[in-house]
Design a protein around this motif. Sequence first.
Motif, PDB file in Angstrom:
ATOM      1  N   PHE A 107       0.879  -1.551   0.168  1.00  0.00           N
ATOM      2  CA  PHE A 107       0.242   0.286  -0.119  1.00  0.00           C
ATOM      3  C   PHE A 107       0.898   1.265  -0.125  1.00  0.00           C
ATOM      4  N   ALA A 110       2.279   2.046  -3.589  1.00  0.00           N
ATOM      5  CA  ALA A 110       0.905   2.180  -4.210  1.00  0.00           C
ATOM      6  C   ALA A 110       0.999   3.130  -3.817  1.00  0.00           C
ATOM      7  N   GLY A 114       1.359   5.425  -7.169  1.00  0.00           N
ATOM      8  CA  GLY A 114       0.458   6.684  -8.529  1.00  0.00           C
ATOM      9  C   GLY A 114       0.787   7.859  -7.398  1.00  0.00           C
ATOM     10  N   ALA A 190       1.524  -4.410  -5.254  1.00  0.00           N
ATOM     11  CA  ALA A 190       1.665  -3.060  -5.706  1.00  0.00           C
ATOM     12  C   ALA A 190       1.277  -2.688  -6.818  1.00  0.00           C
ATOM     13  N   TYR A 192      -0.687  -3.167  -9.596  1.00  0.00           N
ATOM     14  CA  TYR A 192      -1.638  -2.668  -9.989  1.00  0.00           C
ATOM     15  C   TYR A 192      -2.576  -1.636  -9.428  1.00  0.00           C
ATOM     16  N   TYR A 193      -2.246  -1.922  -8.620  1.00  0.00           N
ATOM     17  CA  TYR A 193      -3.188  -0.273  -7.599  1.00  0.00           C
ATOM     18  C   TYR A 193      -1.623   0.694  -8.318  1.00  0.00           C
ATOM     19  N   VAL A 196      -3.650   1.843 -10.892  1.00  0.00           N
ATOM     20  CA  VAL A 196      -5.355   2.462 -10.488  1.00  0.00           C
ATOM     21  C   VAL A 196      -5.029   3.407  -9.774  1.00  0.00           C
ATOM     22  N   LEU A 197      -4.746   3.855  -9.199  1.00  0.00           N
ATOM     23  CA  LEU A 197      -4.412   4.870  -8.594  1.00  0.00           C
ATOM     24  C   LEU A 197      -3.656   6.556  -9.296  1.00  0.00           C
ATOM     25  N   ALA A 243      -8.429   4.260  -3.006  1.00  0.00           N
ATOM     26  CA  ALA A 243      -7.115   3.855  -2.124  1.00  0.00           C
ATOM     27  C   ALA A 243      -7.766   3.180  -0.685  1.00  0.00           C
ATOM     28  N   SER A 246      -9.122  -0.109  -2.428  1.00  0.00           N
ATOM     29  CA  SER A 246      -7.423  -0.930  -3.008  1.00  0.00           C
ATOM     30  C   SER A 246      -6.828  -1.901  -1.488  1.00  0.00           C
ATOM     31  N   TYR A 249      -9.069  -3.974  -0.733  1.00  0.00           N
ATOM     32  CA  TYR A 249      -8.262  -6.060  -2.027  1.00  0.00           C
ATOM     33  C   TYR A 249      -7.625  -6.176  -1.999  1.00  0.00           C
ATOM     34  N   MET A 250      -6.297  -5.453  -1.056  1.00  0.00           N
ATOM     35  CA  MET A 250      -4.826  -5.990  -1.103  1.00  0.00           C
ATOM     36  C   MET A 250      -4.959  -7.359  -0.058  1.00  0.00           C
TER      37      MET A 250
END
Length: 315
Positions: A107, A110, A114, A190, A192-193, A196-197, A243, A246, A249-250
């Motif tokens: 996180f 990301a 991100g 991380a 993928y996120y 996304v972020l 966030a 995310s 989901y992580m």
Amino acid sequence: MFRLIAGRIVSSIGTLLFVGLALFLLTRSGPGSPARVVLGTDATAQQIAEFEQSHGLDRPVLVQYGDWLADVVTRGDFGKSFVTGRDVAGEIMASLPVTLSIVLFAFFIAMVFGLAIGIAAALRPGGVFDRLARLGAVVGLSIPAFWLGIILIRFIAVDLRLLPPGGYAPPSAGLVAHLKTILMPAVSLAVYYIAVLARMTQASLQEALRGDYVRTARAMGLPSWKVVAYALVNALPPVINLAALSFGYMFGWALIIEQVFNIPGLSRALLNAISQRDFLLLQGIVFLFTVIFVMANLAADLVNRTLDPRQRSAA
């Protein structure tokens, strides 16, 4: 603001109660009794009845749920496993720090990358970095985390021998050794996120920079960094919401990543619970994920309302 916080906490508690009841009913809605799973197919009807009576399984489901919930709330006691006889909370707490360290590190990665990529791309729309960021986002969104993990093991651990291919070293083994074992899993989780972020930050900040107040601030001669800072504050609420989602989901994806890197986290406990039909352990792990998800969304909502005066006034 106090009423707002109290209202959100009450609604979050209501959500947890509902999810807890749904989990309890679902784990007990299947055919057969947990006693049959524990005692085996050769168990007699009397043995099954004695097992159910000794574990309180012969009582109404709502009564069982009420007792289970009271133990969770008052003592943090999730009960004892029907299969192993071990304390469920103890088993979860033995694995949770492993999964938590990977998710928190992922996180952090990301959020840092991100936000940085999204802000940089938004400040130069149509530029080289913007195009590279869009391409990177497509690639990041397209790569499954488990496949990326396998690729990292192949090149970084096997070919270059820079990091161990799997396993887990706790923080007590040393910070460097700990980071070496969680770096590749966290990066796999991380990427993928980050994509996304970055996309959300870029889109939200570009929209904020087109606002009238930004043009007014620039006409008044405010430094560019101040204008961007004001716009960024207004652009953050949707990013914070994303966030928070995310982060929840992580934990789900971490279960797969832990298997790729042979890490003894919650995934191992969850798989054991599924294979052994250990209802209480399975129920405890899923309920824990729900608590994390609800708390993350509650924190995001409160932060957004603190940043955005329009949301405070609407409340």
